[in-house]
Design a protein around this motif. Structure first.
Motif, PDB file in Angstrom:
ATOM      1  N   VAL A   1      19.100  -0.591 -49.703  1.00 19.99           N
ATOM      2  CA  VAL A   1      20.258  -0.633 -48.806  1.00 19.99           C
ATOM      3  C   VAL A   1      20.673  -2.072 -48.498  1.00 19.99           C
ATOM      4  O   VAL A   1      19.834  -2.962 -48.377  1.00 19.99           O
ATOM      5  CB  VAL A   1      19.893   0.094 -47.477  1.00 19.99           C
ATOM      6  CG1 VAL A   1      20.843  -0.269 -46.351  1.00 19.99           C
ATOM      7  CG2 VAL A   1      19.857   1.600 -47.709  1.00 19.99           C
ATOM      8  N   ILE A   2      21.989  -2.274 -48.395  1.00 18.35           N
ATOM      9  CA  ILE A   2      22.543  -3.544 -47.905  1.00 18.35           C
ATOM     10  C   ILE A   2      23.487  -3.198 -46.754  1.00 18.35           C
ATOM     11  O   ILE A   2      24.598  -2.702 -46.996  1.00 18.35           O
ATOM     12  CB  ILE A   2      23.315  -4.299 -49.013  1.00 18.35           C
ATOM     13  CG1 ILE A   2      22.372  -4.638 -50.176  1.00 18.35           C
ATOM     14  CG2 ILE A   2      23.952  -5.568 -48.443  1.00 18.35           C
ATOM     15  CD1 ILE A   2      23.070  -5.239 -51.382  1.00 18.35           C
ATOM     16  N   PRO A   3      23.075  -3.419 -45.517  1.00 18.66           N
ATOM     17  CA  PRO A   3      23.960  -3.097 -44.400  1.00 18.66           C
ATOM     18  C   PRO A   3      25.260  -3.912 -44.455  1.00 18.66           C
ATOM     19  O   PRO A   3      25.277  -5.042 -44.943  1.00 18.66           O
ATOM     20  CB  PRO A   3      23.131  -3.483 -43.162  1.00 18.66           C
ATOM     21  CG  PRO A   3      21.716  -3.377 -43.629  1.00 18.66           C
ATOM     22  CD  PRO A   3      21.757  -3.866 -45.054  1.00 18.66           C
ATOM     23  N   ARG A   4      26.326  -3.303 -43.953  1.00 18.36           N
ATOM     24  CA  ARG A   4      27.631  -3.976 -43.957  1.00 18.36           C
ATOM     25  C   ARG A   4      27.632  -5.156 -42.988  1.00 18.36           C
ATOM     26  O   ARG A   4      26.796  -5.241 -42.091  1.00 18.36           O
ATOM     27  CB  ARG A   4      28.741  -2.984 -43.566  1.00 18.36           C
ATOM     28  CG  ARG A   4      28.926  -1.869 -44.581  1.00 18.36           C
ATOM     29  CD  ARG A   4      30.110  -0.994 -44.230  1.00 18.36           C
ATOM     30  NE  ARG A   4      31.387  -1.667 -44.480  1.00 18.36           N
ATOM     31  CZ  ARG A   4      31.964  -1.756 -45.674  1.00 18.36           C
ATOM     32  NH1 ARG A   4      31.390  -1.220 -46.740  1.00 18.36           N
ATOM     33  NH2 ARG A   4      33.121  -2.375 -45.819  1.00 18.36           N
ATOM     34  N   ALA A   5      28.623  -6.006 -43.162  1.00 15.94           N
ATOM     35  CA  ALA A   5      28.728  -7.204 -42.317  1.00 15.94           C
ATOM     36  C   ALA A   5      28.903  -6.845 -40.843  1.00 15.94           C
ATOM     37  O   ALA A   5      28.491  -7.602 -39.960  1.00 15.94           O
ATOM     38  CB  ALA A   5      29.891  -8.065 -42.792  1.00 15.94           C
ATOM     39  N   SER A   6      29.494  -5.677 -40.579  1.00 15.14           N
ATOM     40  CA  SER A   6      29.735  -5.270 -39.193  1.00 15.14           C
ATOM     41  C   SER A   6      28.461  -4.828 -38.482  1.00 15.14           C
ATOM     42  O   SER A   6      28.437  -4.698 -37.263  1.00 15.14           O
ATOM     43  CB  SER A   6      30.750  -4.116 -39.174  1.00 15.14           C
ATOM     44  OG  SER A   6      30.307  -3.078 -40.040  1.00 15.14           O
TER      45      SER A   6
ATOM     46  N   ALA B   1      22.774  -8.239 -37.652  1.00 10.41           N
ATOM     47  CA  ALA B   1      22.019  -8.956 -38.688  1.00 10.41           C
ATOM     48  C   ALA B   1      20.570  -8.486 -38.692  1.00 10.41           C
ATOM     49  O   ALA B   1      19.979  -8.265 -37.644  1.00 10.41           O
ATOM     50  CB  ALA B   1      22.080 -10.450 -38.438  1.00 10.41           C
ATOM     51  N   GLY B   2      20.026  -8.313 -39.872  1.00  8.66           N
ATOM     52  CA  GLY B   2      18.630  -7.878 -40.008  1.00  8.66           C
ATOM     53  C   GLY B   2      17.985  -8.587 -41.171  1.00  8.66           C
ATOM     54  O   GLY B   2      18.553  -9.539 -41.739  1.00  8.66           O
ATOM     55  N   GLY B   3      16.820  -8.114 -41.564  1.00  6.72           N
ATOM     56  CA  GLY B   3      16.068  -8.755 -42.636  1.00  6.72           C
ATOM     57  C   GLY B   3      16.789  -8.783 -43.965  1.00  6.72           C
ATOM     58  O   GLY B   3      16.711  -9.769 -44.703  1.00  6.72           O
ATOM     59  N   VAL B   4      17.512  -7.712 -44.263  1.00 10.48           N
ATOM     60  CA  VAL B   4      18.203  -7.651 -45.553  1.00 10.48           C
ATOM     61  C   VAL B   4      19.340  -8.675 -45.594  1.00 10.48           C
ATOM     62  O   VAL B   4      19.452  -9.466 -46.536  1.00 10.48           O
ATOM     63  CB  VAL B   4      18.758  -6.229 -45.813  1.00 10.48           C
ATOM     64  CG1 VAL B   4      19.516  -6.181 -47.127  1.00 10.48           C
ATOM     65  CG2 VAL B   4      17.625  -5.206 -45.803  1.00 10.48           C
ATOM     66  N   SER B   5      20.160  -8.670 -44.532  1.00 13.80           N
ATOM     67  CA  SER B   5      21.295  -9.610 -44.490  1.00 13.80           C
ATOM     68  C   SER B   5      20.807 -11.046 -44.558  1.00 13.80           C
ATOM     69  O   SER B   5      21.396 -11.878 -45.260  1.00 13.80           O
ATOM     70  CB  SER B   5      22.090  -9.421 -43.193  1.00 13.80           C
ATOM     71  OG  SER B   5      22.426  -8.075 -43.028  1.00 13.80           O
ATOM     72  N   ALA B   6      19.726 -11.348 -43.830  1.00 13.84           N
ATOM     73  CA  ALA B   6      19.199 -12.721 -43.806  1.00 13.84           C
ATOM     74  C   ALA B   6      18.668 -13.118 -45.179  1.00 13.84           C
ATOM     75  O   ALA B   6      18.895 -14.240 -45.648  1.00 13.84           O
ATOM     76  CB  ALA B   6      18.094 -12.832 -42.756  1.00 13.84           C
TER      77      ALA B   6
ATOM     78  N   LEU C   1      26.636   1.932 -55.838  1.00 16.35           N
ATOM     79  CA  LEU C   1      28.019   1.457 -55.661  1.00 16.35           C
ATOM     80  C   LEU C   1      28.345   1.249 -54.183  1.00 16.35           C
ATOM     81  O   LEU C   1      29.044   0.301 -53.818  1.00 16.35           O
ATOM     82  CB  LEU C   1      28.999   2.449 -56.300  1.00 16.35           C
ATOM     83  CG  LEU C   1      28.768   2.714 -57.795  1.00 16.35           C
ATOM     84  CD1 LEU C   1      29.828   3.661 -58.342  1.00 16.35           C
ATOM     85  CD2 LEU C   1      28.768   1.413 -58.601  1.00 16.35           C
ATOM     86  N   VAL C   2      27.813   2.144 -53.333  1.00 13.31           N
ATOM     87  CA  VAL C   2      28.018   1.991 -51.885  1.00 13.31           C
ATOM     88  C   VAL C   2      27.430   0.665 -51.409  1.00 13.31           C
ATOM     89  O   VAL C   2      28.060  -0.085 -50.655  1.00 13.31           O
ATOM     90  CB  VAL C   2      27.357   3.165 -51.104  1.00 13.31           C
ATOM     91  CG1 VAL C   2      27.291   2.866 -49.605  1.00 13.31           C
ATOM     92  CG2 VAL C   2      28.123   4.454 -51.345  1.00 13.31           C
ATOM     93  N   GLN C   3      26.228   0.371 -51.881  1.00 10.78           N
ATOM     94  CA  GLN C   3      25.562  -0.858 -51.417  1.00 10.78           C
ATOM     95  C   GLN C   3      26.266  -2.106 -51.961  1.00 10.78           C
ATOM     96  O   GLN C   3      26.331  -3.126 -51.272  1.00 10.78           O
ATOM     97  CB  GLN C   3      24.072  -0.853 -51.793  1.00 10.78           C
ATOM     98  CG  GLN C   3      23.300   0.364 -51.268  1.00 10.78           C
ATOM     99  CD  GLN C   3      23.584   0.682 -49.794  1.00 10.78           C
ATOM    100  OE1 GLN C   3      23.792  -0.219 -48.975  1.00 10.78           O
ATOM    101  NE2 GLN C   3      23.600   1.961 -49.448  1.00 10.78           N
ATOM    102  N   LEU C   4      26.813  -2.023 -53.176  1.00  7.41           N
ATOM    103  CA  LEU C   4      27.591  -3.151 -53.699  1.00  7.41           C
ATOM    104  C   LEU C   4      28.861  -3.342 -52.879  1.00  7.41           C
ATOM    105  O   LEU C   4      29.305  -4.470 -52.640  1.00  7.41           O
ATOM    106  CB  LEU C   4      27.933  -2.920 -55.183  1.00  7.41           C
ATOM    107  CG  LEU C   4      26.779  -3.152 -56.161  1.00  7.41           C
ATOM    108  CD1 LEU C   4      27.167  -2.681 -57.570  1.00  7.41           C
ATOM    109  CD2 LEU C   4      26.372  -4.629 -56.212  1.00  7.41           C
TER     110      LEU C   4
END
Ligand code: ZN
Length: 205
Positions: free
Chosen positions: A66-71, A74-79, A155-158
């Motif tokens: 998973v890649i959470p959206r910018a909205s 912030a978490g571990g993945v985004s960082a 595709l969702v995560q991209l």
């Protein structure tokens, strides 16, 4: 634990000495070309299936790749992604889903997730995958639906990835290429999403 300790002993005795120079070089820094975002599933071993070496892949793993959206907060993945793209300057970002993914099974049968509030919460990032399924796939058998949803989730995560402004900028400046992959545990084969064809095709013939 014993298996792990035994393994580490073997590594120190047999493998590390052969690669001492490589590890000494890596001890000074890393310059991986690729950020590999994949599921936490134990059956995916990126360095094995891609035959990569220490220093090659910057890896971000979590349940369901998973890649959470910018909205989202912030978490571990985004960082991790931000650091890889903006500091390490990775040229490629691969999102790799896989067959028999438990997160996709959970998406198909969310009633099984009682008592798992964190998983339920995490699953919201995967739910848009349903929108990618056509009527044929929706009415297909469980395995076909699972594969279609796993493809869709990549595709969702991209798409989620591109919600981050710095990612869009890196892509438009030609600093970053993104890739959607699917790994089949049974055959060991990888498929990649072909933008022009609009479907997943074998990575190698
Ligand atoms: Zn998985």
């Amino acid at each position: 634990m014993q298996k792990l300790i035994k393994g580490h002993k073997h590594f120190l005795k047999e493998l590390f000495p052969q690669r001492r120079d490589q590890f000494h070089l890596l001890a000074e820094g890393q310059a991986p070309e690729t950020l590999f975002v994949t599921c936490a599933d134990s059956r995916i071993v990126p360095d094995l299936i891609l035959q990569t070496q220490p220093g090659d892949l910057f890896i971000c793993r979590n349940a369901g790749n998973v890649i959470p959206r910018a909205s989202e907060p912030a978490g571990g993945v985004s960082a991790t992604i931000e650091y890889a793209v903006e500091v390490l300057g990775v040229r490629h970002l691969i999102v790799c889903g896989h067959s028999d993914c438990g997160v996709i099974r959970a998406l198909m049968a969310p009633q099984r997730l009682k008592g798992l509030p964190n998983v339920v919460d995490w699953l919201q990032h995967v739910e848009p995958a349903w929108k990618y399924l056509g009527e044929v796939e929706n009415n297909a058998g469980e395995l076909t639906r699972h594969t279609a949803l796993t493809h869709a989730n990549v595709l969702v995560q991209l798409d989620n990835l591109r919600s981050h402004g710095y990612i869009r900028q890196a892509i438009s400046e030609g600093r970053l290429e993104t890739h959607g992959w699917y790994y089949d545990i049974l055959t060991g084969r990888i498929e990649q999403f072909d933008q022009a064809l609009g479907k997943f095709i074998p990575l190698v013939d």
